[in-house]
Write an enzyme that holds these catalytic residues in place. Sequence first.
Site, PDB file in Angstrom:
ATOM      1  N   GLY A   2      60.829  63.876  48.757  1.00  0.00           N
ATOM      2  CA  GLY A   2      60.255  64.472  49.955  1.00  0.00           C
ATOM      3  C   GLY A   2      58.646  64.776  49.605  1.00  0.00           C
TER       4      GLY A   2
ATOM      5  N   GLU B 178      60.241  59.022  52.273  1.00  0.00           N
ATOM      6  CA  GLU B 178      60.421  60.074  52.972  1.00  0.00           C
ATOM      7  C   GLU B 178      58.816  59.819  53.650  1.00  0.00           C
ATOM      8  OE1 GLU B 178      61.990  63.713  52.373  1.00  0.00           O
ATOM      9  OE2 GLU B 178      63.438  62.707  50.893  1.00  0.00           O
TER      10      GLU B 178
ATOM     11  N   TYR C 236      71.520  74.733  50.092  1.00  0.00           N
ATOM     12  CA  TYR C 236      70.416  76.016  50.497  1.00  0.00           C
ATOM     13  C   TYR C 236      70.379  76.293  51.838  1.00  0.00           C
ATOM     14  CZ  TYR C 236      67.687  71.887  52.245  1.00  0.00           C
ATOM     15  OH  TYR C 236      67.105  70.810  52.840  1.00  0.00           O
TER      16      TYR C 236
ATOM     17  N   TRP D 279      72.506  68.156  48.411  1.00  0.00           N
ATOM     18  CA  TRP D 279      71.187  68.371  47.573  1.00  0.00           C
ATOM     19  C   TRP D 279      70.987  70.039  47.501  1.00  0.00           C
ATOM     20  CZ3 TRP D 279      66.846  66.364  45.514  1.00  0.00           C
ATOM     21  CH2 TRP D 279      65.775  66.986  45.379  1.00  0.00           C
TER      22      TRP D 279
END
Length: 376
Positions: free
Chosen positions: A99, A140, A258, A348
């Site tokens: 990212g 990304e 998360y 992730w």
Amino acid sequence: MASPMKIFLIFSLLPLLQLQFCSGQNAVNGVYWFRDSGFAASNIDSSLFTHIFCAFADLDPQTRQVTISAANNASFSQFTATVQLKNPSVKTLLSIGGGSSNTTVFSQMAAQSSTRKSFIDSSIRLARSYGFSGLDLDWEYPQTSSDMTNLGTLLTEWRAAVTAEAQSSGRPALLLTAAFYYAASVNGLNYPVSSINRNLDWVNAMAYDFYGPSWYRFTNSHSMLYDSTSQVSGSYGIDSWIQAGLGAKKLALGIPFYGYAWRLANANNHGLLAPSTGPVGSDGGAIGYNQIRSFISQNSGTVVVYNSTIVTNYCYSGTTWIGYDDTQSVAAKVSYAKQKGLLGYFAWHVGVDSNWALSKQGNSQILMQLLLSCVN
Ligand SMILES: *[C@@H]1O[C@H](CO)[C@@H](O)[C@H](O)[C@H]1NC(C)=O
Ligand SMILES: *[C@@H]1O[C@H](CO)[C@@H](O)[C@H](O)[C@H]1NC(C)=O
Ligand SMILES: *[C@@H]1O[C@H](CO)[C@@H](O)[C@H](O)[C@H]1NC(C)=O
């Protein structure tokens, strides 16, 4: 419902079953390890996973070769040996980009045959010399329609090179995967689905980060599976990939370990879509599952809600509101992946699980689904 006889069969046959005989294919039960999180690879309970993605290798802006930073070199070179201590059959993939990598460098690399070759050859060399079972592209994101066309060409050439390398080395071909947007188009651009379908072993669909408190002033799930009111949901994304022509068995559904913490404008208005004044904490409100569990145990009045309509958990205490995936949403998502005929799921990232609660939930759900499909 499973009958008592089925349950008996499941448990009595457990040691005998080769799961791939029943399912026709091994399910993917994958997870990313993010070295920058500080979580040591030696602490991963790799027995809970089939595939572990080692994140991230870099794309050198000058040479267009895949490289590993000096800081990551020692741990990446030991990664496969380390995680195979607890699970000799776990497969490892070296993930490239991420990212925070520079999308322009990927775009330039993919635009020319010579630079694609630098990328491809260096990636294969690195994977082999460091003992990885495969490579994972994490660009990304492509930003123009020529990026998308070039991505398709890159994948075709990458697959050809991997096949040729396997033939000359006599070793099993490296796996090739990519982490893509949750849906088959991003910013109005369509992914090159037919090249993806032909050339990748599978796609990790990143079905998360839909909403965040630094840009969306209402509480929400950032990773909801269903939303009848919009196209922003995991199930919409999966359907869009399948409609665009990607085989369901080429898809792994992304599950985040998360959540995001919103500051409520009014502590008494604490449902979904409640007004918010912004993120709680740093990092745009992003908060690992392990920290969410600590928050819940340290704030005794915290209310935890599971919403099965959209498939999300959220919790709130005072003016803090956190949307996240807990064991119920992980179980529901893995069941969905199975029912939809997907290859599996990935998460992730492994370093923010809490006592392996989410990893174990995903793992046991996938085993149970596979066993039920054997006896059915
Ligand atoms: C990276 O690790 C490999 C394997 O241990 C070693 O051969 C190589 O010299 C290292 N490279 C750097 C730049 O430290
Ligand atoms: C990204 O890469 C391009 C091409 O190398 C460079 O011009 C640009 O400055 C880079 N952007 C950032 C934020 O580093
Ligand atoms: C669950 O989500 C649906 C759809 O957004 C909503 O209508 C419902 O009120 C929610 N229930 C709870 C308890 O949050």
